[in-house]
Scaffold this motif. Sequence first.
Motif, PDB file in Angstrom:
ATOM      1  N   GLU A 546     -42.166  66.513  50.258  1.00 13.39           N
ATOM      2  CA  GLU A 546     -42.724  65.013  50.529  1.00 13.39           C
ATOM      3  C   GLU A 546     -42.517  64.159  49.329  1.00 13.39           C
ATOM      4  OE1 GLU A 546     -46.748  65.728  51.648  1.00 13.39           O
ATOM      5  OE2 GLU A 546     -46.206  66.844  53.516  1.00 13.39           O
ATOM      6  N   ILE A 547     -42.802  62.995  49.278  1.00 14.12           N
ATOM      7  CA  ILE A 547     -42.538  62.052  48.513  1.00 14.12           C
ATOM      8  C   ILE A 547     -43.574  62.349  47.164  1.00 14.12           C
ATOM      9  CG2 ILE A 547     -42.707  59.685  47.657  1.00 14.12           C
ATOM     10  CD1 ILE A 547     -41.971  58.901  50.300  1.00 14.12           C
ATOM     11  N   ASN A 548     -44.674  62.780  47.510  1.00 14.93           N
ATOM     12  CA  ASN A 548     -45.484  62.883  46.277  1.00 14.93           C
ATOM     13  C   ASN A 548     -45.368  64.337  45.647  1.00 14.93           C
ATOM     14  OD1 ASN A 548     -46.370  64.448  48.558  1.00 14.93           O
ATOM     15  ND2 ASN A 548     -48.282  64.728  47.969  1.00 14.93           N
ATOM     16  N   GLN A 549     -44.577  65.102  46.225  1.00 17.37           N
ATOM     17  CA  GLN A 549     -44.240  66.249  45.649  1.00 17.37           C
ATOM     18  C   GLN A 549     -43.100  66.219  44.827  1.00 17.37           C
ATOM     19  OE1 GLN A 549     -43.620  68.872  49.297  1.00 17.37           O
ATOM     20  NE2 GLN A 549     -45.631  69.785  48.831  1.00 17.37           N
ATOM     21  N   LYS A 550     -42.116  65.256  45.196  1.00 21.09           N
ATOM     22  CA  LYS A 550     -40.931  64.898  44.386  1.00 21.09           C
ATOM     23  C   LYS A 550     -41.198  64.153  43.174  1.00 21.09           C
ATOM     24  CE  LYS A 550     -37.664  64.540  48.293  1.00 21.09           C
ATOM     25  NZ  LYS A 550     -36.612  63.631  49.098  1.00 21.09           N
ATOM     26  N   GLN A 551     -42.435  63.355  43.253  1.00 19.86           N
ATOM     27  CA  GLN A 551     -42.691  62.639  42.253  1.00 19.86           C
ATOM     28  C   GLN A 551     -43.598  63.593  41.151  1.00 19.86           C
ATOM     29  OE1 GLN A 551     -45.336  59.585  43.830  1.00 19.86           O
ATOM     30  NE2 GLN A 551     -43.665  58.351  44.273  1.00 19.86           N
ATOM     31  N   LYS A 552     -44.353  64.594  41.589  1.00 15.91           N
ATOM     32  CA  LYS A 552     -44.818  65.502  40.924  1.00 15.91           C
ATOM     33  C   LYS A 552     -43.773  66.311  39.772  1.00 15.91           C
ATOM     34  CE  LYS A 552     -48.548  68.971  41.101  1.00 15.91           C
ATOM     35  NZ  LYS A 552     -49.487  69.495  42.049  1.00 15.91           N
ATOM     36  N   ILE A 553     -42.878  66.645  40.611  1.00 19.54           N
ATOM     37  CA  ILE A 553     -41.692  67.408  39.715  1.00 19.54           C
ATOM     38  C   ILE A 553     -41.031  66.540  38.741  1.00 19.54           C
ATOM     39  CG2 ILE A 553     -39.216  68.237  39.626  1.00 19.54           C
ATOM     40  CD1 ILE A 553     -39.929  69.199  42.725  1.00 19.54           C
ATOM     41  N   GLU A 554     -41.160  65.287  38.776  1.00 22.88           N
ATOM     42  CA  GLU A 554     -40.528  64.317  37.741  1.00 22.88           C
ATOM     43  C   GLU A 554     -41.345  64.039  36.518  1.00 22.88           C
ATOM     44  OE1 GLU A 554     -39.956  60.676  40.056  1.00 22.88           O
ATOM     45  OE2 GLU A 554     -38.223  61.496  41.084  1.00 22.88           O
ATOM     46  N   THR A 555     -42.750  64.438  36.470  1.00 21.00           N
ATOM     47  CA  THR A 555     -43.584  64.420  35.439  1.00 21.00           C
ATOM     48  C   THR A 555     -43.582  65.718  34.686  1.00 21.00           C
ATOM     49  OG1 THR A 555     -45.478  65.488  36.810  1.00 21.00           O
ATOM     50  CG2 THR A 555     -45.208  63.130  37.204  1.00 21.00           C
ATOM     51  N   GLU A 556     -42.661  66.479  34.868  1.00 18.88           N
ATOM     52  CA  GLU A 556     -42.552  67.966  34.268  1.00 18.88           C
ATOM     53  C   GLU A 556     -42.359  67.690  32.444  1.00 18.88           C
ATOM     54  OE1 GLU A 556     -40.223  72.338  34.330  1.00 18.88           O
ATOM     55  OE2 GLU A 556     -39.391  70.729  35.117  1.00 18.88           O
ATOM     56  N   ALA A 557     -41.244  66.715  32.486  1.00 19.54           N
ATOM     57  CA  ALA A 557     -40.767  66.439  31.105  1.00 19.54           C
ATOM     58  C   ALA A 557     -41.934  65.870  30.211  1.00 19.54           C
ATOM     59  CB  ALA A 557     -39.765  65.562  31.018  1.00 19.54           C
ATOM     60  N   ALA A 558     -42.692  64.852  30.966  1.00 16.90           N
ATOM     61  CA  ALA A 558     -43.897  64.233  30.241  1.00 16.90           C
ATOM     62  C   ALA A 558     -44.899  65.186  29.668  1.00 16.90           C
ATOM     63  CB  ALA A 558     -44.273  63.159  31.121  1.00 16.90           C
ATOM     64  N   LEU A 559     -45.183  66.187  30.892  1.00 22.97           N
ATOM     65  CA  LEU A 559     -46.064  67.064  30.578  1.00 22.97           C
ATOM     66  C   LEU A 559     -45.886  68.109  29.393  1.00 22.97           C
ATOM     67  CD1 LEU A 559     -47.192  67.990  34.475  1.00 22.97           C
ATOM     68  CD2 LEU A 559     -48.551  66.817  32.674  1.00 22.97           C
ATOM     69  N   LEU A 560     -44.711  68.556  29.313  1.00 20.42           N
ATOM     70  CA  LEU A 560     -44.159  69.566  28.113  1.00 20.42           C
ATOM     71  C   LEU A 560     -44.263  68.501  26.876  1.00 20.42           C
ATOM     72  CD1 LEU A 560     -41.072  71.001  29.930  1.00 20.42           C
ATOM     73  CD2 LEU A 560     -43.003  72.121  29.316  1.00 20.42           C
TER      74      LEU A 560
END
Length: 568
Positions: A546-560
């Motif tokens: 889903e769209i919200n799941q794809k957006q969650k993946i995109e936040t990985e770099a910022a979290l690291l």
Amino acid sequence: MSSIPSIAGLTNKELFLFECKEPFQEKTLRDETTKNIRSIVFSPKGTYLAYRTDKKAEIIKCADWSVAASINGNIKEMFFSPLDTYFMVWEMFAMTKENPEGKANLHICKSDSGSVVGSFVQKHQTGWEPQWSSDEKLVALQIAGKVLIYEDGKLDRFTHQIQSEKLKSFSISPSPAPAYYFSVFNLGKSGQPSSWKIFKYPEFGQALVSRSSFQADKAAFHWNRRGTNIFTITQTDVDKTGGSYYGKQSLSHGDVKGNSGNMTFSKEGPIHAIAWNPNNWNEWVAVYGHAPAKATLFNAKCEPLFEFGTGAWNSIYYSPDGNYVILAGFGNIAAGQVSVWDARSPRRLGACAAPATTWLQWGPRAECFLTATTYPRLTTGNQYKIWHYTGALLHKRECQDKEQLLYLLWQPGTFPKSELSKPTVRGIEESTPKPTAAYRPPGARNKPSTFTFHEHEAPHKPGESGAAPSKAAIKQKEKREARKARKAEEKAQDPSPPRAAAAAAPRPAFVSTGDPDKDKKIKNINKKLADIEKLKQMKAAGKPLEINQKQKIETEAALLKEIEQLRL
């Protein structure tokens, strides 16, 4: 008779009626000019409605609500025979100068005219009621250690009798002609056990079933619809062991073929209620055990068919057609929890809360049931409510100042189904039970609680576990889930399949920074990274996101990056 069932209600100000349909408008049948109406009763077939005052009983025809008959006297009790043919009234027994031996105080009348067809002396208010066979061919009365049996409405002379020095109570089976059965309870003499027996009418010399007990002062009989099986709850007046506030109970069973035995339950404690399915002679429900009570569906052989689990229950109410059953807790269970079940393939349909309920009754169409808080059981908060069978509240009426609700009854009968038979209706307010704080006596408030929590058992079929999982079971489940997660991760990292997942980005291992606030933030970020890793595996396996799941993946770099900054 109307195609819509009526409900009759009695307050200290009026006798009223209303049909079970919106807008639920009450119509006065008798106002304050008819003084001191004490009680009301419908006939079993719904042909008549009767009420009594201090001076008379009046029978009203339900077809047009006109008066069918009036019977004078200071009547204390009344009821109709099974087919509505006869009407019984009982007055207090009294001896006067004119009648030093007393006069007849039980009268059996014709319902359509009020004419008396038989009169008897019944000194005691307990056990005064004549008992009828379901076809009204037999009527029996318990008088001075005897059961006198009359046939075909001829009440001038009895045809048979059951006699015993210690005869305490009896019951006629609802079986149709020509097979009539009687159950009889005899209190034991000094040093002798009490007993209950089944006889086939008119052969009273030889019992079909005989059960005895040294711990029985009274008995309650429960026949199934066909009159072939019976359960008898025997009870002592006082439990000398101190295990029960009331008396020690036991449950035994028998059938007209001569089989019998004692019934034991899987949970210790009192027998709160038992009830046969009115449309299935082979099924019955029991509520038993110390709180929280347990409820089980059995067959006639006492084999468990379904476990309803445990709850705040002490009552059972089957709908007239036997399709639904209510498990409820009233009286000393203040919450008034009501749980409605489909009895055909046991599953819960709904629930509601009706605290302070003193009366519950199903409607004749099994579409609705009513609950009421009545006087004098409760002197305040008198009201009634009508509920859909799924637990949705349809109507509510509260008594006004100085108004007391005495009775509320559905008119029996056969009525066509309505829109209320649908499983989804719109209620007038939220009716789902809400959790309330446990009551604590004043002396125990502001002190550590000594309450021991009891795990509630979930519904299940016999053989399945209905108890809450233990700590060991929970730990094993966590280990299994961890193994599954490791295997999924290894599979995702294996490049051999065509849709193999790319190697996962290394996630920094947790190392304490020495700052509790930073450590907490790092742990939360690691949980988010773990969720992202699972989403990436799903994506690599070809599953749509889903769209919200794809957006969650995109936040990985910022979290690291955020973790690196927290570790500085």
